[in-house]
Design a protein around this motif. Structure first.
Motif, short mmCIF file in Angstrom:
data_model
loop_
_atom_site.label_atom_id
_atom_site.label_comp_id
_atom_site.label_asym_id
_atom_site.label_seq_id
_atom_site.Cartn_x
_atom_site.Cartn_y
_atom_site.Cartn_z
N VAL A 1 6.03 -0.28 0.69
CA VAL A 1 6.33 0.31 1.98
C VAL A 1 7.80 0.67 2.03
CG1 VAL A 1 6.31 -0.04 4.48
CG2 VAL A 1 4.53 -1.09 3.06
N GLY A 2 8.07 1.91 2.41
CA GLY A 2 9.45 2.35 2.52
C GLY A 2 9.53 3.77 3.05
N LEU A 3 10.73 4.27 3.24
CA LEU A 3 10.90 5.62 3.74
C LEU A 3 10.53 6.63 2.66
CD1 LEU A 3 14.32 5.21 5.60
CD2 LEU A 3 12.05 5.43 6.63
N PRO A 4 9.93 7.76 3.03
CA PRO A 4 9.60 8.79 2.04
C PRO A 4 10.85 9.24 1.27
CG PRO A 4 8.58 9.28 4.16
CD PRO A 4 9.51 8.13 4.39
N GLY A 5 10.72 9.29 -0.04
CA GLY A 5 11.82 9.75 -0.87
C GLY A 5 12.81 8.69 -1.26
#
Length: 509
Positions: free
Chosen positions: A428-432
């Motif tokens: 899980v994390g921010l796109p890019g």
């Protein structure tokens, strides 16, 4: 049979006519009056409606004149059926003589009890006997009509059956057997089954359930909790779906405990320890109070008897108004006089207020008898879906607790582990973003847990296939990430223990 008196309670079939019971069973099976046959006949929507105590769809689906339709209307829907329609299907005269049927006006016959097809875990064709109108336990105001009523299959029954550990045992005890569902399950893997109930009608019906299902007879005894059990007796398995409802008084035998607050469930759990053989399991459904100023988890820990590991899971919590309304509706009190309903509702709230109860928890309690010097007690909240049956998961949990207790950190690092089946990793994390914010391991089996891990934990779990020791895996990870292997070995055992305890990793033995 099984300790039931020869003087049968009124309106119930005889337990002394084994020949008729066997002929009836053969006739029901020959007509496909089974769980699978019922589903095929009714279709999924009408079949599911029966589980909600709704019979109209099933009545519409059985308007024909096939043998199976006649049996469904007779034994499951409580409709009188023309004797001519079942004469070639059932031994009618024998069933009347033994009390399974009665003749009514207009040359019809009617059933004296509910008989519900029930599929056993091994594909067995079983039949659960209950009082008329009670094939599906739990709802519809049945209790307001007859306090001693015996219910059939309900959600609590199937939940307890699903969580019970099913290893072969010498002896099993079913406390508060009701219609005998848990005793029936226990008969598959226990050499000797004892079942108790305060209601003699329940013991009679449990004997009918076992006989009609083709199961061995149980030792049936009347009494509350462990009163019918002799001082020298102990068991490998104890199960109970007790009358756990926390209510003012004990109006309804099948659900109300008759002790103050949650004392019945507490007493049941506390007294079970001395009745368990070493290595044995005791498993219960229960309700417990959330009391103002008291930690509910500490309350439950205080119930656990000496010499037992415990795993207690709270599956649901209701505030006291929700709880009172649930059980008032269960008894059909909402259909009575409005003033009487309000008075009963008031009585429930008065009882809770006097005890400073703010909510009530629902869940299951599992005990495992152990010789360990320091038993392990886990109390947790898990309202999420689980995979039933879950008995194997519960047994494996206690096995892992035994393993962890026997292995200090050095032994743990020398051990070998495997990733449990159907565990997946989610990032899980921010796109890019170059790196995820966190990594989650998720189970698709058993408890279906999810837990956050760091990159070392995720990497460790992914490599575990039983071939390398935990220490060697950590040494390899330390080399990859440029970390001191000694420091990594020092800080990682706690995470490994958590992953083992929660079932993400299994010792490779």
């Amino acid at each position: 049979m099984g300790g039931v008196s020869n003087s049968s309670p009124a309106t119930l079939p005889s337990t002394d006519r084994a020949d008729v019971t066997l002929r009836l069973r053969d006739a029901l099976l020959a007509a496909s009056f089974t769980a699978d046959g019922l589903l095929d006949l009714l279709g999924a929507p009408a079949y599911a409606a029966l589980a909600r105590s709704e019979t109209v769809p099933a009545l519409r689906a059985t308007r024909g004149d096939t043998p199976l339709e006649s049996l469904v209307r007779l034994f499951l829907l409580q409709q009188p059926v023309a004797q001519a329609r079942v004469t070639g299907v059932l031994p009618v005269d024998a069933c009347v003589d033994a009390g399974w049927l009665v003749r009514t006006g207009g040359d019809e016959v009617a059933a004296t009890v509910d008989v519900r097809p029930y599929g056993g875990p091994g594909g067995e064709d079983w039949f659960i006997v209950s009082d008329l109108g009670c094939a599906v336990g739990g709802a519809g105001g049945i209790g307001s009509r007859d306090e001693g009523v015996v219910l059939g299959v309900g959600g609590a029954s199937t939940t307890l059956a699903g969580i019970t550990v099913r290893t072969p045992v010498g002896s099993a005890l079913d406390l508060g057997t009701g219609s005998g569902i848990q005793a029936l399950h226990a008969a598959r893997h226990a050499t000797r089954v004892t079942a108790t109930d305060v209601n003699p009608r329940a013991l009679h019906i449990a004997a009918l359930t076992l006989a009609l299902s083709g199961a061995p007879a149980a030792d049936l005894r009347r009494g509350s909790l462990f009163e019918p059990i002799r001082d020298e007796e102990s068991f490998d398995l104890i199960v109970s779906n007790p009358p756990f409802v926390i209510s003012p008084g004990a109006r309804l035998i099948y659900r109300d405990g008759g002790m103050g607050g949650d004392d019945l469930c507490r007493t049941l759990v506390q007294q079970s320890g001395e009745r368990l053989n070493e290595g044995g399991f005791a498993q219960f459904l229960a309700n417990w109070q959330h009391v103002e100023g008291e930690d509910w988890q500490d309350r439950l820990r205080s119930w656990v008897p000496r010499g037992c590991d415990a795993w207690i899971v709270q599956r649901e919590v209701q505030d006291i108004t929700q709880y009172a309304e649930l059980w008032l509706r269960d008894a059909g009190d909402h259909r009575d006089d409005t003033a009487e309903y309000q008075a009963r509702y008031d009585a429930w709230l008065d009882e809770f207020e006097a005890r400073k109860v703010r909510a009530v928890g629902f869940g299951w309690i599992a005990l495992h008898r152990t010789e360990a010097a320091e038993p392990n007690i886990t109390v947790e909240e898990w309202p999420h879906p689980v995979e039933q049956p879950i008995g194997d998961t519960i047994r494996a949990y206690f096995d892992r607790i035994d393993y962890l207790r026997a292995h200090d950190d050095a032994a743990l690092l020398a051990g070998h582990f495997r990733l449990a089946a159907e565990v997946v990793q989610e990032q899980v994390g921010l796109p890019g973003a170059e790196d995820p914010e966190h990594v989650v391991l998720r189970q698709n089996r058993g408890m279906r847990r999810a837990t956050k891990v760091d990159t070392v934990g995720a990497g460790f779990a992914g490599v575990c296939d039983g071939s390398l020791s935990a220490g060697r895996i950590l040494d390899a990870i330390a080399q990859l990430v440029g970390e001191d292997p000694v420091l990594l070995r020092d800080r990682t055992p706690a995470q490994i223990r958590m992953l083992v305890e929660q079932g993400f990793l299994e010792p490779a033995r």
